[in-house]
Design a protein around this motif. Structure first.
Motif, PDB file in Angstrom:
ATOM      1  N   LEU B  51       0.761  -1.185  -0.149  1.00  8.31           N
ATOM      2  CA  LEU B  51       0.020  -0.055  -0.118  1.00  8.31           C
ATOM      3  C   LEU B  51       0.952   1.258   0.092  1.00  8.31           C
ATOM      4  N   SER B  52       0.398   2.261  -1.001  1.00 11.31           N
ATOM      5  CA  SER B  52       1.610   3.370  -1.122  1.00 11.31           C
ATOM      6  C   SER B  52       0.881   4.472  -0.463  1.00 11.31           C
ATOM      7  N   GLY B  53       1.720   5.516  -0.161  1.00  9.68           N
ATOM      8  CA  GLY B  53       1.686   6.640   0.418  1.00  9.68           C
ATOM      9  C   GLY B  53       0.919   7.826  -0.128  1.00  9.68           C
ATOM     10  N   LEU B  54       0.665   8.666   0.638  1.00  9.77           N
ATOM     11  CA  LEU B  54       0.009  10.206  -0.025  1.00  9.77           C
ATOM     12  C   LEU B  54       0.526  10.732  -1.403  1.00  9.77           C
ATOM     13  N   THR B  55      -0.218  10.960  -2.136  1.00  8.74           N
ATOM     14  CA  THR B  55      -0.158  11.349  -3.419  1.00  8.74           C
ATOM     15  C   THR B  55       0.586  10.182  -4.515  1.00  8.74           C
ATOM     16  N   VAL B  88     -13.629   9.661 -10.443  1.00  9.40           N
ATOM     17  CA  VAL B  88     -14.877  10.329  -9.803  1.00  9.40           C
ATOM     18  C   VAL B  88     -14.443  11.790  -9.326  1.00  9.40           C
ATOM     19  N   ASP B  89     -15.173  12.581  -9.708  1.00  6.89           N
ATOM     20  CA  ASP B  89     -14.818  13.938  -9.213  1.00  6.89           C
ATOM     21  C   ASP B  89     -15.850  14.305  -8.044  1.00  6.89           C
ATOM     22  N   ILE B  90     -15.288  14.558  -6.850  1.00  4.60           N
ATOM     23  CA  ILE B  90     -16.178  14.976  -5.743  1.00  4.60           C
ATOM     24  C   ILE B  90     -15.653  16.405  -5.257  1.00  4.60           C
ATOM     25  N   GLU B  91     -16.357  17.153  -5.260  1.00  4.52           N
ATOM     26  CA  GLU B  91     -15.980  18.587  -4.805  1.00  4.52           C
ATOM     27  C   GLU B  91     -15.538  18.356  -3.343  1.00  4.52           C
ATOM     28  N   GLY B  92     -14.026  18.972  -3.543  1.00  8.62           N
ATOM     29  CA  GLY B  92     -13.132  18.977  -2.577  1.00  8.62           C
ATOM     30  C   GLY B  92     -12.152  17.943  -2.553  1.00  8.62           C
ATOM     31  N   ASP B  93     -12.264  17.269  -3.780  1.00 10.49           N
ATOM     32  CA  ASP B  93     -11.290  15.999  -3.512  1.00 10.49           C
ATOM     33  C   ASP B  93      -9.553  16.147  -4.124  1.00 10.49           C
ATOM     34  N   SER B  94      -9.647  17.527  -4.800  1.00  7.41           N
ATOM     35  CA  SER B  94      -8.428  17.797  -5.555  1.00  7.41           C
ATOM     36  C   SER B  94      -7.768  19.116  -4.817  1.00  7.41           C
ATOM     37  N   GLU B  95      -8.222  19.453  -3.759  1.00  8.86           N
ATOM     38  CA  GLU B  95      -7.801  20.814  -2.930  1.00  8.86           C
ATOM     39  C   GLU B  95      -6.578  20.600  -2.188  1.00  8.86           C
ATOM     40  N   SER B  96      -6.358  19.547  -1.738  1.00 12.01           N
ATOM     41  CA  SER B  96      -4.827  19.302  -0.795  1.00 12.01           C
ATOM     42  C   SER B  96      -4.416  17.915  -1.257  1.00 12.01           C
ATOM     43  N   TRP B  97      -3.131  17.609  -1.051  1.00 17.25           N
ATOM     44  CA  TRP B  97      -2.578  16.426  -1.231  1.00 17.25           C
ATOM     45  C   TRP B  97      -2.831  15.520  -0.244  1.00 17.25           C
ATOM     46  N   ASP B  98      -3.066  15.633   0.719  1.00 14.37           N
ATOM     47  CA  ASP B  98      -3.572  14.864   2.112  1.00 14.37           C
ATOM     48  C   ASP B  98      -4.797  14.690   2.209  1.00 14.37           C
ATOM     49  N   PHE B  99      -5.675  14.774   1.182  1.00 17.24           N
ATOM     50  CA  PHE B  99      -7.172  14.436   1.328  1.00 17.24           C
ATOM     51  C   PHE B  99      -7.977  14.259   0.101  1.00 17.24           C
ATOM     52  N   GLY B 100      -8.843  13.313  -0.193  1.00 17.97           N
ATOM     53  CA  GLY B 100      -9.560  13.124  -1.490  1.00 17.97           C
ATOM     54  C   GLY B 100      -8.688  12.240  -2.328  1.00 17.97           C
ATOM     55  N   LYS B 101      -8.195  12.605  -3.506  1.00 21.55           N
ATOM     56  CA  LYS B 101      -7.450  11.756  -4.386  1.00 21.55           C
ATOM     57  C   LYS B 101      -6.144  11.843  -4.187  1.00 21.55           C
ATOM     58  N   GLY B 102      -5.818  10.567  -4.087  1.00 21.93           N
ATOM     59  CA  GLY B 102      -4.168  10.208  -3.580  1.00 21.93           C
ATOM     60  C   GLY B 102      -4.182  10.076  -2.125  1.00 21.93           C
ATOM     61  N   ASN B 181      -4.211  11.259  16.666  1.00 22.85           N
ATOM     62  CA  ASN B 181      -3.595  12.562  17.157  1.00 22.85           C
ATOM     63  C   ASN B 181      -2.828  13.143  16.201  1.00 22.85           C
ATOM     64  N   VAL B 182      -2.677  13.051  15.064  1.00 16.48           N
ATOM     65  CA  VAL B 182      -1.747  14.062  14.251  1.00 16.48           C
ATOM     66  C   VAL B 182      -2.674  14.655  13.197  1.00 16.48           C
ATOM     67  N   PRO B 183      -2.125  15.609  12.550  1.00 18.62           N
ATOM     68  CA  PRO B 183      -2.750  16.545  11.586  1.00 18.62           C
ATOM     69  C   PRO B 183      -3.260  15.600  10.091  1.00 18.62           C
ATOM     70  N   TRP B 184      -2.548  14.871   9.929  1.00 19.68           N
ATOM     71  CA  TRP B 184      -2.965  13.985   8.534  1.00 19.68           C
ATOM     72  C   TRP B 184      -4.299  13.154   9.009  1.00 19.68           C
ATOM     73  N   GLY B 185      -4.166  12.463  10.001  1.00 14.09           N
ATOM     74  CA  GLY B 185      -5.164  11.578  10.574  1.00 14.09           C
ATOM     75  C   GLY B 185      -6.347  12.509  10.653  1.00 14.09           C
ATOM     76  N   LYS B 186      -6.157  13.310  11.470  1.00 10.85           N
ATOM     77  CA  LYS B 186      -7.492  14.099  12.030  1.00 10.85           C
ATOM     78  C   LYS B 186      -8.222  14.861  10.835  1.00 10.85           C
ATOM     79  N   LYS B 187      -7.286  15.400   9.954  1.00  6.46           N
ATOM     80  CA  LYS B 187      -8.107  15.914   8.698  1.00  6.46           C
ATOM     81  C   LYS B 187      -8.908  14.811   7.961  1.00  6.46           C
ATOM     82  N   ALA B 188      -8.344  13.467   7.812  1.00  4.74           N
ATOM     83  CA  ALA B 188      -8.806  12.383   6.716  1.00  4.74           C
ATOM     84  C   ALA B 188      -9.895  12.142   7.721  1.00  4.74           C
ATOM     85  N   PHE B 189      -9.865  11.762   8.955  1.00  4.26           N
ATOM     86  CA  PHE B 189     -10.689  10.967   9.766  1.00  4.26           C
ATOM     87  C   PHE B 189     -11.988  11.659   9.990  1.00  4.26           C
ATOM     88  N   SER B 190     -11.803  13.055  10.413  1.00  5.07           N
ATOM     89  CA  SER B 190     -12.975  13.904  10.175  1.00  5.07           C
ATOM     90  C   SER B 190     -13.659  14.163   8.936  1.00  5.07           C
TER      91      SER B 190
END
Lengths: 277, 277
Positions: B51-55, B88-102, B181-190
């Motif tokens: 399993l690969s990482g972000l982006t 698939v294109d969902i609003e907000g899926d391409s605005e940041s590299w740590d959420f949505g696509k990739g 407990n870290v920014p990447w996870g909090k953003k993704a999980f919320s």
């Protein structure tokens, strides 16, 4: 001018570096990569110069060949330059992938339009290996080998055969062996060198082999049998001569990609290790 | 629907394939890579899922890790999927590299906006390994291991710990160990799971380890000491439990790049070979 460090990544025992520098030969800024394995203070290490193929930059070999594992294991410094001048724009240098940018063909252009910048032959044989690299890595000038892929395999053969006092070991992956007789070479040589085909011969490996009188060389060549570019490469035109023994290994199913290079690169390190010993 | 072959390259003893298929779990077309070493007619081979990482896409590991050498040497089929739904294109899926696509985070989204497509957990554990791959390669369903890098290291840990009947060996490079407990996870999980943090725990490796009661696992983790993302990764939060022994190897100077992965990947193949024996 001294080379400027762009990036540094720990890799196996050593580090993969990328540098940029202002090339006085090419009259532009150039980027190159260099891997340096772990070494002790006063040690000098053998060097391999790797020349890449059409469309490549310094990065393809660095990212896709897995060479660092073997540069670390067999303790070679490896230098991998770009494939043409960059950062200068000449009309016609970006219209096709086999001429101009990414397609310097490791020659010294004589046509006025190209001759100010397209001097990759001098850049490789004089500036890079003798001036630039010694300032940043502890190279043993007596142990320099050269290898490359496709257009870079052509470069390795012609540069190695014409400069045996510098390059004491040669190998290639799927080289362009007889460029004066194939479309890639005819296009490049007529563009950079003009229409007098007698000036092309100095850059044709199959021709150079016929008159090679330098120290004995055993030249290792790997060629995939599933390579879509065989008509441009013409490996059968390379004939062993008295002082140059050509070993072409035909590799069933392998194509022209970096998967092919990665599969056999350890053998090339072993070849250079033996021939530079 | 059957997977469609996109590319095939001979690599070491076997072949590197890329396929695309229509995923019924993710409701979109997905691309994945699979390496298959040479095998005899009726043979079944052990499998590693990477399993690969972000982006990343399926391609980064395929092009930059050099894994094929060891998949060939140790005779593993290796499957490397993409990191999120695509196409698939969902609003907000391409605005940041740590959420949505990739950045699918290998979970099943429950927020309505994402839950139709962002089900990478089910895609990996059900569709890909049990339905898609058996149709194209001779895998031994009793010998499946999982590993990954960064976000994919997180994926390997949570998927491996929660599905010990499927995945019998686990390792990771620089995994996100405590995402709640870290920014990447909090953003993704919320974003994917909503604000009820109790639902996040099922996707947090450091939490899952505390309650792991499955068969004994020795989990190998390599972590570069020069990794710029240590604050997001938090390897110290992984504590061995009665049935899960965590071995974190801190690697001096190494960063978060594929140069780090390439330098240690052979050890991970050896780890899985031993643990799947």
């Amino acid at each position: 001018m001294a080379a400027i460090l762009v990036s540094s990544n720990k890799s196996f025992s050593g580090r993969q570096y990328v540098y940029k520098h202002s090339s006085s030969t090419l009259n532009c800024e150039m980027t190159f990569g260099i891997y340096v394995p772990e070494f002790s203070g006063s040690e000098k290490l053998p060097v391999l110069l790797y020349l890449s193929g059409l469309t490549c930059t310094h990065a393809n070999f660095m990212e896709k060949s897995g060479f660092q594992q073997f540069a670390s294991k067999y303790r070679f410094i490896v230098v991998h330059p770009d494939t043409s001048p960059r950062g200068v724009d000449i009309e016609g240098d970006s219209e096709s992938w086999d001429f101009g940018k990414g397609a310097g063909f490791y020659l010294n252009a004589t046509e006025p339009k190209w001759s100010k910048n397209y001097k990759m032959y001098d850049y490789i044989t004089k500036e890079l290996i003798h001036q630039t690299i010694p300032q940043i890595a502890p190279i043993d000038q007596q142990k320099i080998g050269i290898f490359g892929h496709s257009m870079g395999g052509h470069g390795a053969l012609i540069i190695g055969l014409r400069n045996p006092e510098i390059f004491k070991s040669i190998s290639a992956f799927a080289p362009i062996c007889n460029p004066i007789n194939v479309p890639w070479g005819k296009k490049a040589f007529s563009g950079y060198l003009g229409s007098d085909e007698s000036t092309w011969l100095q850059y044709d490996a199959s021709h150079l082999l016929k008159s090679y009188t330098g120290p004995h060389r055993h030249i290792l060549i790997d060629q995939g049998e599933g390579d879509n570019f065989l008509a441009q490469l013409q490996p059968h035109t390379l004939k062993s001569s008295e002082n140059a023994e050509i070993q072409v290994r035909l590799q069933p199913e392998f194509d022209h990609s970096y998967y092919f290079i990665a599969s056999f690169i350890e053998d090339h390190f072993k070849h250079h290790l033996k021939n530079l010993a």
